[in-house]
Design a protein around this motif. Structure first.
Motif, short mmCIF file in Angstrom:
data_model
loop_
_atom_site.label_atom_id
_atom_site.label_comp_id
_atom_site.label_asym_id
_atom_site.label_seq_id
_atom_site.Cartn_x
_atom_site.Cartn_y
_atom_site.Cartn_z
N VAL A 123 0.88 -1.17 0.00
CA VAL A 123 0.00 0.00 0.00
C VAL A 123 0.91 1.22 0.00
CG1 VAL A 123 -1.82 1.26 1.20
CG2 VAL A 123 -1.76 -1.24 1.32
N PRO A 124 1.23 1.76 -1.19
CA PRO A 124 2.17 2.88 -1.24
C PRO A 124 1.59 4.13 -0.58
CG PRO A 124 1.38 2.31 -3.45
CD PRO A 124 0.77 1.35 -2.50
N HIS A 125 2.35 4.66 0.38
CA HIS A 125 1.89 5.82 1.15
C HIS A 125 3.07 6.55 1.77
CE1 HIS A 125 2.47 2.70 4.18
NE2 HIS A 125 2.66 3.69 5.03
N ILE A 126 2.82 7.77 2.19
CA ILE A 126 3.81 8.58 2.90
C ILE A 126 3.23 8.87 4.27
CG2 ILE A 126 5.12 10.73 2.98
CD1 ILE A 126 3.72 9.65 -0.30
N THR A 127 3.89 8.39 5.31
CA THR A 127 3.40 8.57 6.67
C THR A 127 3.54 10.01 7.12
OG1 THR A 127 3.95 6.27 7.21
CG2 THR A 127 3.66 7.80 9.07
N LEU A 128 2.42 10.60 7.54
CA LEU A 128 2.43 11.96 8.10
C LEU A 128 2.55 11.91 9.61
CD1 LEU A 128 -0.42 13.68 6.05
CD2 LEU A 128 2.04 13.72 5.61
N GLY A 129 1.92 10.91 10.24
CA GLY A 129 1.98 10.83 11.70
C GLY A 129 1.57 9.47 12.20
N ARG A 130 2.11 9.13 13.37
CA ARG A 130 1.78 7.87 14.05
C ARG A 130 1.10 8.21 15.37
NH1 ARG A 130 6.45 7.42 11.44
NH2 ARG A 130 6.91 5.54 10.25
N GLN A 131 0.33 7.26 15.87
CA GLN A 131 -0.38 7.43 17.14
C GLN A 131 -1.19 8.73 17.14
OE1 GLN A 131 2.95 7.04 19.82
NE2 GLN A 131 2.67 4.82 19.94
N VAL A 132 -1.81 9.00 16.01
CA VAL A 132 -2.57 10.23 15.85
C VAL A 132 -3.98 10.03 16.40
CG1 VAL A 132 -3.51 11.88 14.17
CG2 VAL A 132 -1.24 10.90 13.80
N VAL A 133 -4.41 11.00 17.17
CA VAL A 133 -5.79 11.05 17.65
C VAL A 133 -6.43 12.24 16.95
CG1 VAL A 133 -7.32 11.35 19.63
CG2 VAL A 133 -5.18 10.04 19.89
N LEU A 134 -7.36 11.96 16.06
CA LEU A 134 -8.00 13.02 15.28
C LEU A 134 -9.14 13.66 16.07
CD1 LEU A 134 -8.21 11.19 11.83
CD2 LEU A 134 -6.61 13.01 12.47
N ALA A 135 -9.32 14.96 15.86
CA ALA A 135 -10.41 15.69 16.50
C ALA A 135 -11.72 15.48 15.75
CB ALA A 135 -10.07 17.18 16.58
N GLU A 136 -11.63 15.05 14.48
CA GLU A 136 -12.82 14.74 13.69
C GLU A 136 -12.51 13.57 12.77
OE1 GLU A 136 -13.39 17.86 10.36
OE2 GLU A 136 -12.47 18.97 12.01
N LYS A 137 -13.54 13.01 12.15
CA LYS A 137 -13.35 11.84 11.29
C LYS A 137 -12.49 12.18 10.08
CE LYS A 137 -17.47 9.28 12.51
NZ LYS A 137 -16.85 8.23 13.25
#
Length: 182
Positions: A123-137
């Motif tokens: 699954v080709p991707h560029i990681t922006l962040g790990r262990q991210v808790v989003l404030a919205e969906k």
């Protein structure tokens, strides 16, 4: 040393990814976000490797680079991998048959060097962040972010070391092999 095989990005692509990441950060409660200088596309994670094993990795990428010319990629949209309540937020790569073929050739070349084939699908991707808790969906964030379809040049494959320098995660190219220019 801990290594992986990757496609490195020029500075303008890293700058763009940083801008997208800043929007994601604003829409997040918390997370461990990738340093701008570390943005890349992982082709294959290798893991802990002895220095004398690097020659096998070099041989694998040298072999496939003989038959692979420069090509281009483009971004698709934000995506995520979830494990429990932990999220990895990433920017995806639009389907690209050349990239898929490169990955298949790389898997074969690594298998010939004694590295077992990857069990997970690519699954080709560029990681922006790990262990991210989003404030919205994520769907809502995707509606607000327009991912540019800018051209990402692919001119080489690199063996990268993942290490800590002064406490900061840093990816260092150990060896790069240029693809053929046609």
């Amino acid at each position: 040393m801990r290594v992986f095989l990757a496609i490195e990005f020029p500075d303008d692509i890293k700058e763009y990814l940083d801008q997208v990441q800043q929007v994601v950060k604003k829409k997040s409660v918390k997370g461990n976000f990738t340093n701008k200088k570390n943005f890349h596309l992982t082709l294959r994670f290798i893991g802990e490797t002895r220095i004398d094993e690097l020659d096998k990795l070099k041989e694998a990428i040298n072999k496939i680079s003989l038959h692979q010319s420069y090509f281009q990629l483009s971004f698709s949209k934000l995506g995520q991998f979830t494990k429990g309540n932990k999220r990895i937020i990433w920017v995806g790569i639009k389907h690209n048959e050349i990239l898929n073929q490169l990955y298949i050739l790389l898997e074969r070349a690594l298998d010939e060097q004694g590295y077992p084939r990857e069990e997970n699908s690519f699954v080709p991707h560029i990681t922006l962040g790990r262990q991210v808790v989003l404030a919205e969906k994520l769907d809502k964030i995707n509606e607000k972010i327009h991912i540019d379809k800018m051209v990402i040049p692919v001119r080489k494959i690199s063996i990268m070391e993942s290490t800590r320098l002064n406490g900061e995660l840093t990816y260092i190219p150990l060896y790069s092999k240029s693809l053929i220019f046609q």
